[in-house]
Motif scaffolding. Sequence first.
Motif, PDB file in Angstrom:
ATOM      1  N   THR A  49      -2.044  27.079  36.830  1.00  0.00           N
ATOM      2  CA  THR A  49      -1.185  27.924  37.655  1.00  0.00           C
ATOM      3  C   THR A  49      -1.465  29.383  37.322  1.00  0.00           C
ATOM      4  O   THR A  49      -1.657  29.738  36.163  1.00  0.00           O
ATOM      5  N   THR A  50      -1.501  30.215  38.342  1.00  0.00           N
ATOM      6  CA  THR A  50      -1.692  31.651  38.125  1.00  0.00           C
ATOM      7  C   THR A  50      -0.465  32.393  38.630  1.00  0.00           C
ATOM      8  O   THR A  50       0.261  31.899  39.506  1.00  0.00           O
ATOM      9  N   GLU A  68       1.048  30.737  41.854  1.00  0.00           N
ATOM     10  CA  GLU A  68       0.218  29.881  42.696  1.00  0.00           C
ATOM     11  C   GLU A  68      -0.370  28.715  41.911  1.00  0.00           C
ATOM     12  O   GLU A  68      -0.765  28.861  40.761  1.00  0.00           O
ATOM     13  N   TYR A  69      -0.436  27.583  42.591  1.00  0.00           N
ATOM     14  CA  TYR A  69      -1.166  26.432  42.063  1.00  0.00           C
ATOM     15  C   TYR A  69      -1.684  25.639  43.255  1.00  0.00           C
ATOM     16  O   TYR A  69      -0.927  25.320  44.179  1.00  0.00           O
ATOM     17  N   GLY A  70      -2.953  25.309  43.211  1.00  0.00           N
ATOM     18  CA  GLY A  70      -3.539  24.529  44.302  1.00  0.00           C
ATOM     19  C   GLY A  70      -3.361  25.235  45.624  1.00  0.00           C
ATOM     20  O   GLY A  70      -3.702  26.403  45.760  1.00  0.00           O
ATOM     21  N   LEU A  86       8.856  29.143  48.937  1.00  0.00           N
ATOM     22  CA  LEU A  86       7.732  28.261  48.639  1.00  0.00           C
ATOM     23  C   LEU A  86       6.894  28.144  49.894  1.00  0.00           C
ATOM     24  O   LEU A  86       7.417  27.901  50.979  1.00  0.00           O
ATOM     25  N   GLY A  87       5.587  28.363  49.761  1.00  0.00           N
ATOM     26  CA  GLY A  87       4.713  28.306  50.920  1.00  0.00           C
ATOM     27  C   GLY A  87       3.440  27.534  50.642  1.00  0.00           C
ATOM     28  O   GLY A  87       3.120  27.219  49.496  1.00  0.00           O
ATOM     29  N   THR A  88       2.715  27.248  51.703  1.00  0.00           N
ATOM     30  CA  THR A  88       1.440  26.547  51.641  1.00  0.00           C
ATOM     31  C   THR A  88       0.399  27.379  52.360  1.00  0.00           C
ATOM     32  O   THR A  88       0.670  27.895  53.448  1.00  0.00           O
ATOM     33  N   ARG A  89      -0.767  27.495  51.755  1.00  0.00           N
ATOM     34  CA  ARG A  89      -1.854  28.220  52.412  1.00  0.00           C
ATOM     35  C   ARG A  89      -2.248  27.487  53.680  1.00  0.00           C
ATOM     36  O   ARG A  89      -2.495  26.284  53.662  1.00  0.00           O
TER      37      ARG A  89
END
Length: 96
Positions: A49-50, A68-70, A86-89
């Motif tokens: 995780t960053t 961020e992770y994954g 919380l979001g998703t790329r």
Amino acid sequence: MLLSLDAFKQQKFDQMATKIIADPETYLCFDSVSDFYKATWLDEFPQGTTWSATGLDDGAEHFYAVIEYGYQYLLISRTTSIAVKLGTRENHNKNN
């Protein structure tokens, strides 16, 4: 049954993000960016995780961070109130 380490780590990220979203005051109470980087709860996210943060220092009253992770990220902003999202790329392809 085959277990996926990536899926396990993503689940761990989701669980920690859910905790922060449910109780942001507990996790997001600090006076400087340095305090954020020293937060012990960051270690509860999976390895890989960053995170980055900006604000609060030099008299700033606002704080922004991204964890961020994954393919997921947690956006945090603290201005007059705390907002956590919380979001998703969008360009993530789960098959890759």
